[in-house]
Design a protein around this motif. Structure first.
Motif, short mmCIF file in Angstrom:
data_model
loop_
_atom_site.label_atom_id
_atom_site.label_comp_id
_atom_site.label_asym_id
_atom_site.label_seq_id
_atom_site.Cartn_x
_atom_site.Cartn_y
_atom_site.Cartn_z
N PRO A 1 2.24 6.05 11.59
CA PRO A 1 1.30 5.90 12.71
C PRO A 1 2.05 5.43 13.96
CG PRO A 1 1.06 4.07 11.15
CD PRO A 1 2.00 5.05 10.52
N PRO A 2 1.51 5.73 15.14
CA PRO A 2 2.19 5.31 16.37
C PRO A 2 2.24 3.79 16.48
CG PRO A 2 0.00 6.18 16.86
CD PRO A 2 0.25 6.44 15.41
N LYS A 3 3.30 3.29 17.09
CA LYS A 3 3.39 1.85 17.36
C LYS A 3 2.46 1.50 18.52
CE LYS A 3 6.60 -0.18 14.80
NZ LYS A 3 5.90 0.04 13.53
N ASN B 1 0.81 -1.22 0.00
CA ASN B 1 0.00 0.00 0.00
C ASN B 1 0.84 1.27 0.00
OD1 ASN B 1 -2.67 -1.22 0.06
ND2 ASN B 1 -2.05 -1.98 2.06
N ASP C 1 2.01 -9.77 9.48
CA ASP C 1 0.78 -9.30 10.13
C ASP C 1 1.10 -8.52 11.41
OD1 ASP C 1 -0.70 -10.43 8.15
OD2 ASP C 1 -1.45 -12.10 9.33
N ARG D 1 3.96 -14.88 7.10
CA ARG D 1 2.69 -14.17 7.29
C ARG D 1 2.54 -13.63 8.71
NH1 ARG D 1 0.44 -18.47 3.95
NH2 ARG D 1 -0.33 -19.41 5.86
N ALA E 1 2.36 -5.19 10.30
CA ALA E 1 1.29 -4.34 9.76
C ALA E 1 0.39 -3.82 10.87
CB ALA E 1 0.48 -5.11 8.72
N LEU E 2 0.20 -4.64 11.91
CA LEU E 2 -0.65 -4.23 13.02
C LEU E 2 0.03 -3.23 13.94
CD1 LEU E 2 -2.10 -7.75 13.76
CD2 LEU E 2 -3.55 -5.75 13.51
N GLY E 3 1.35 -3.07 13.80
CA GLY E 3 2.04 -2.03 14.57
C GLY E 3 2.65 -2.49 15.88
N GLN F 1 2.46 -3.08 3.74
CA GLN F 1 1.04 -3.44 3.86
C GLN F 1 0.33 -2.46 4.80
OE1 GLN F 1 -1.09 -6.02 2.63
NE2 GLN F 1 -2.62 -4.90 3.80
N GLY F 2 0.92 -2.24 5.97
CA GLY F 2 0.26 -1.45 7.02
C GLY F 2 0.48 0.05 6.89
N ILE F 3 1.26 0.47 5.90
CA ILE F 3 1.60 1.89 5.67
C ILE F 3 2.27 2.47 6.91
CG2 ILE F 3 0.79 4.08 4.67
CD1 ILE F 3 -1.66 2.73 3.68
N ASP F 4 3.43 1.94 7.19
CA ASP F 4 4.24 2.35 8.34
C ASP F 4 5.68 2.37 7.85
OD1 ASP F 4 5.25 2.82 10.88
OD2 ASP F 4 4.46 0.98 11.77
N ARG G 1 -4.25 1.54 9.85
CA ARG G 1 -3.42 0.53 9.20
C ARG G 1 -4.26 -0.36 8.30
NH1 ARG G 1 1.45 -0.15 11.70
NH2 ARG G 1 1.86 1.39 13.33
N ILE G 2 -3.74 -0.64 7.10
CA ILE G 2 -4.46 -1.49 6.15
C ILE G 2 -3.94 -2.91 6.34
CG2 ILE G 2 -5.04 -1.83 3.72
CD1 ILE G 2 -5.87 0.90 4.68
N LEU H 1 -6.53 -2.56 18.25
CA LEU H 1 -6.81 -1.68 17.12
C LEU H 1 -8.11 -0.93 17.26
CD1 LEU H 1 -5.94 -3.58 13.85
CD2 LEU H 1 -4.65 -1.82 15.06
#
Lengths: 247, 247
Positions: free
Chosen positions: A73-75, A2, A96, A92, A99-101, A136-139, B230-231, A246
């Motif tokens: 985005p913040p962790k 992304n 994941d 994976r 992506a979830l931070g 993926q998570g835009i971080d 996050r995506i 989340l």
């Protein structure tokens, strides 16, 4: 993918370049982008923004008009301690959690971890899986990942220094449910819900933790909690549990 | 495979037999079980229990002393309407939603669903993926699965009859978060938290829903909610969202 994350070395003034094969393929084949199009980009450990495609060659895509507009985005204030899973699902899971931070990931040995998993070539590819997860998570900020090949010394000698707040161990046979645990914490605290979530979660891989491991963790203050009677795949369990942070 | 599910036809009086290749392989290779060992079994659409291995041949395992001790866990009061995802991830998504106990699954077309996905041979294997999910989650009751190849007629003509309670659509660009939504419902209700969870959730696949789809759903009373900036991969998103029903 992304966004396209590039190392600082690929930037100079207001231009940058993409030279990683997977990223070039993504721009050409998935996005079908052309010279003049705008891409979402980020600088590893830096900010997120956009760039315009200046030139495309088979080995390299040149970018201009770099514009960084947002901080990552913040962790999550969270350490996940995961029993090293089968190599097949490691990619994976790392993607994941990234992506979830999740801020810290500790891959640990457990009674049900097969010894051969520690020899897997997948363990040398963690940076690659992290990059996929960030894109993926835009971080832009990678989680810290450490490997702990010995469960007991880690739990007895190092864990106490790492637990900064509440710690739990996911265990299908625990008496307390995750939501009951959160409710208990809420009732004994003045904080809003977010800040009473645990800061450390132990999650087993296939077969989960054995009682001895859960007892050793309990001695260090880790509360065993369950998430219902249903047994989930490791990936599903990790996402179902981390989804609590989340929402 | 946390239990072995057999169709009613494989049972007679107090005995039963396993003849599916995957199940025979699991007993022999994963469990390494021998004659006299106990297996966790279940009868499809029936109860869960144990059986003793009476005989093992390459094509068939005979079981005796069948003992059904528990009913399957309750289904979640939940319909998941999922944009048909890439065939590659369909198996794991169906497995996970089944293991999590979703009662109804509707696979629907969306603007970002590629037409070719509807021709995938994976769509003829849904029963197989459901069986895997039931054996993972230790359940015997299959979710109802239906396919809806046309989004607009379904939403405009059929949806209103299916929404029995709150409905949401997961959308990263929604203004309201899932937890804010739940909080709103809590404040306008006297019910405990479990019963104010939505009974229908729309989840997009790669790329999510387009605005037109979200607006069409809103007209039928589906509230758009996000689960953070996050995506996530479709699988991760489904598990992160459905985890709310478990805990």
């Amino acid at each position: 993918m992304n966004c396209i994350l590039l190392p600082a070395a690929n930037f100079s003034n207001e231009s940058a370049y993409i030279n990683a094969v997977a990223q070039i393929e993504h721009v050409n084949q998935v996005l079908g982008a052309k010279v003049g199009d705008t891409l979402k980009i980020g600088q590893l450990e830096g900010n997120l923004g956009t760039a315009i495609i200046a030139d495309i060659t088979p080995e390299r895509i040149d970018l201009c008009e770099i514009s960084f507009v947002t901080a990552p985005p913040p962790k999550l204030d969270l350490t996940v301690v995961l029993a090293l899973p089968r190599p097949k699902v490691l990619r994976r899971l790392i993607m994941d959690m990234t992506a979830l931070g999740v801020r810290d990931i500790i891959l640990i040995n457990s009674y049900r971890t097969q010894k051969s998993y520690w020899q897997s070539p997948m363990l040398s590819r963690l940076d690659e899986f992290v990059l996929e997860g960030l894109q993926q998570g835009i971080d832009t900020v990678a989680p810290r990942i450490s490997l702990q090949k010995r469960f007991k010394p880690f739990v007895e000698d190092e864990l106490a220094n790492l637990i900064t707040n509440r710690a739990i161990v996911a265990h299908p046979y625990a008496e307390l449910s995750f939501s009951e645990y959160v409710q208990q914490q809420l009732e004994s605290s003045e904080s809003p819900q977010k800040s009473i979530l645990p800061s450390m979660v132990f999650i087993g891989a296939e077969g989960g933790w054995i009682d001895y491991e859960v007892e050793l963790l309990a001695k260090q203050g880790c509360q065993a909690v369950h998430i219902g009677a249903r047994i989930l795949r490791t990936e599903a369990a990790v996402n179902a549990i981390l989804g609590q942070w989340l929402l």
